[in-house]
Scaffold this active site. Sequence first.
Site, PDB file in Angstrom:
ATOM      1  N   GLU A  41     -10.793   4.079   6.980  1.00 50.13           N
ATOM      2  CA  GLU A  41      -9.669   5.032   6.885  1.00 50.13           C
ATOM      3  C   GLU A  41     -10.124   6.167   7.685  1.00 50.13           C
ATOM      4  O   GLU A  41      -9.724   6.638   8.784  1.00 50.13           O
ATOM      5  CB  GLU A  41      -8.987   5.475   5.805  1.00 50.13           C
ATOM      6  CG  GLU A  41      -7.895   6.291   5.852  1.00 50.13           C
ATOM      7  CD  GLU A  41      -7.017   6.749   4.816  1.00 50.13           C
ATOM      8  OE1 GLU A  41      -7.726   6.701   3.516  1.00 50.13           O
ATOM      9  OE2 GLU A  41      -6.076   7.417   4.600  1.00 50.13           O
ATOM     10  N   ARG A  55       3.110  16.448 -15.611  1.00 48.20           N
ATOM     11  CA  ARG A  55       2.358  16.770 -16.649  1.00 48.20           C
ATOM     12  C   ARG A  55       2.821  16.347 -18.062  1.00 48.20           C
ATOM     13  O   ARG A  55       2.072  16.338 -19.014  1.00 48.20           O
ATOM     14  CB  ARG A  55       2.605  18.407 -16.805  1.00 48.20           C
ATOM     15  CG  ARG A  55       2.064  19.081 -15.767  1.00 48.20           C
ATOM     16  CD  ARG A  55       2.124  20.538 -15.860  1.00 48.20           C
ATOM     17  NE  ARG A  55       1.700  21.259 -14.570  1.00 48.20           N
ATOM     18  CZ  ARG A  55       1.891  22.632 -14.431  1.00 48.20           C
ATOM     19  NH1 ARG A  55       2.139  23.283 -15.247  1.00 48.20           N
ATOM     20  NH2 ARG A  55       1.242  23.101 -13.126  1.00 48.20           N
ATOM     21  N   HIS A  78       1.606   4.782  -2.693  1.00 49.51           N
ATOM     22  CA  HIS A  78       1.080   5.511  -3.586  1.00 49.51           C
ATOM     23  C   HIS A  78       2.190   6.022  -4.564  1.00 49.51           C
ATOM     24  O   HIS A  78       3.045   6.802  -4.106  1.00 49.51           O
ATOM     25  CB  HIS A  78       0.190   6.749  -3.299  1.00 49.51           C
ATOM     26  CG  HIS A  78      -1.121   6.242  -2.721  1.00 49.51           C
ATOM     27  ND1 HIS A  78      -2.466   5.992  -3.273  1.00 49.51           N
ATOM     28  CD2 HIS A  78      -1.470   5.820  -1.415  1.00 49.51           C
ATOM     29  CE1 HIS A  78      -3.293   5.495  -2.406  1.00 49.51           C
ATOM     30  NE2 HIS A  78      -2.663   5.244  -1.271  1.00 49.51           N
ATOM     31  N   HIS A 117       0.896  -1.156   0.038  1.00 48.00           N
ATOM     32  CA  HIS A 117       0.063  -0.048   0.023  1.00 48.00           C
ATOM     33  C   HIS A 117       0.966   1.236  -0.092  1.00 48.00           C
ATOM     34  O   HIS A 117       1.442   1.749   0.900  1.00 48.00           O
ATOM     35  CB  HIS A 117      -0.805   0.010   1.450  1.00 48.00           C
ATOM     36  CG  HIS A 117      -2.063   0.975   1.171  1.00 48.00           C
ATOM     37  ND1 HIS A 117      -3.183   0.797   1.207  1.00 48.00           N
ATOM     38  CD2 HIS A 117      -1.933   2.433   0.891  1.00 48.00           C
ATOM     39  CE1 HIS A 117      -3.857   1.978   1.007  1.00 48.00           C
ATOM     40  NE2 HIS A 117      -3.071   2.894   0.994  1.00 48.00           N
ATOM     41  N   GLY A 119      -9.093   8.306  -2.179  1.00 47.85           N
ATOM     42  CA  GLY A 119      -9.517   9.479  -1.857  1.00 47.85           C
ATOM     43  C   GLY A 119     -10.662   9.608  -0.667  1.00 47.85           C
ATOM     44  O   GLY A 119     -10.547   8.533  -0.090  1.00 47.85           O
ATOM     45  N   HIS A 161      -9.424   1.354  -0.504  1.00 46.34           N
ATOM     46  CA  HIS A 161      -9.376   1.855   0.928  1.00 46.34           C
ATOM     47  C   HIS A 161     -10.734   1.757   1.327  1.00 46.34           C
ATOM     48  O   HIS A 161     -11.735   1.896   0.796  1.00 46.34           O
ATOM     49  CB  HIS A 161      -9.116   3.275   0.583  1.00 46.34           C
ATOM     50  CG  HIS A 161      -7.745   3.700   0.170  1.00 46.34           C
ATOM     51  ND1 HIS A 161      -7.034   3.242  -1.044  1.00 46.34           N
ATOM     52  CD2 HIS A 161      -6.839   4.236   0.931  1.00 46.34           C
ATOM     53  CE1 HIS A 161      -5.826   3.706  -1.130  1.00 46.34           C
ATOM     54  NE2 HIS A 161      -5.597   4.506  -0.138  1.00 46.34           N
TER      55      HIS A 161
END
Length: 356
Positions: free
Chosen positions: A216, A85, A32, A30, A186, A213
């Site tokens: 949390e 980007r 990101h 886990h 999110g 998720h």
Amino acid sequence: MSPAVADTAAASGSRDLHAFIAGLPKAELHVHHVGSASPRIVSELAARHPDSQVPTDPEALADYFSFTDFAHFIQVYLSVVDLIRTPEDVRLLTFEVARDLARQQVRYAELTITPYSSTRRGVEERAFMDAIEDARKAAEAEFGTVLRWCFDIPGEAGLVSAEETVRLATDDRLRPEGLVSFGLGGPEVGVPRPQFKPYFDRAIAAGLHSVPHAGETTGPETIWDALNELRAERIGHGTSAARDPKLLAHLAERRIALEVCPTSNIATRAVRTLDEHPIKEFVRAGVLVTVNSDDPPMFGTDLNTEYAVAARLLDLDEQGVAALAKNAVEASFLDEPGKARVNAEIDTYTSAWLTP
Ligand SMILES: Nc1ncnc2c1ncn2[C@@H]1O[C@H](CCC(=O)c2cccc(C(=O)O)c2)[C@@H](O)[C@H]1O
Ligand SMILES: [Zn+2]
């Protein structure tokens, strides 16, 4: 195991658990992609995009990465997403994240990527996939660290983002070779899990593992929904499971792992203090606990620190810490030969360390 690591393990007279953890082969489940961008990478990207409000100075960045609550964390997280980007930004970030993982003796990691957040900001989808795959293969060749991808839906972005994410994850012309799982990230408040069932059904039908998720920042009912509606095989965080003994028993009985990220929970104010973290309850209930860093530089931590935190909270010695590392291997989506390989490395390292 590299000779250097063997030397460290064999030669070291230190019984220091931190030293043991630093050299211990590990798996991380886990963590990101954007959330792992080091201060050096973030400041380098911020310098490329002066219109960004993200500080270019690593000192100022440390202050920038202190959050008043979960919503503030997401706001800061998205300001870093805005820095990614071009495909070259994506490749650079991915390779450098792999370097940082390898430095911590991470042999295998499932990196959570939110492709929707990048493609909707103009990164071309084919180029995005090529960039992460290119970095994955380069990292495996250079560091020996095996990366796999989890694509997650940024839930607050709604069903449009869910449709885009599952399209990118299941279209054979786009789906990257390293993709193994499908998640949901999110904010949880105001983003009920059941609405995402059709998208998880499509991802699972395409052979992906479900790892949303849940629990949390909301209660156990969100975790039940993740299990019953999204067919979760693991739960991201699952912190509030400690409030529901039936849920703990269910997780333990079905050997559904929790991806526990202790410092993340403190930094986002999901848990007040480490000593109040429910990781002890999880272990006491027999739940399969894995230790993870979530967004390490943003939370001022790294995986080794999270292992040290877990060792303190669970009062573990070297054998106990090695068992935690093997929990992550068991709960991973690595193939059986890969699991056997990492477990053997953990055993060899641990017995070398403990042999006087
Ligand atoms: N501990 C965490 N717990 C939960 N998530 C975490 C955690 N750490 C990192 N994330 C990531 O944060 C992102 C959130 C992105 C998001 O909310 C959002 C909302 C509206 C629009 C958009 C957009 O892109 O248009 C994005 C997700 O990608 C997720 O993978
Ligand atoms: Zn997370």
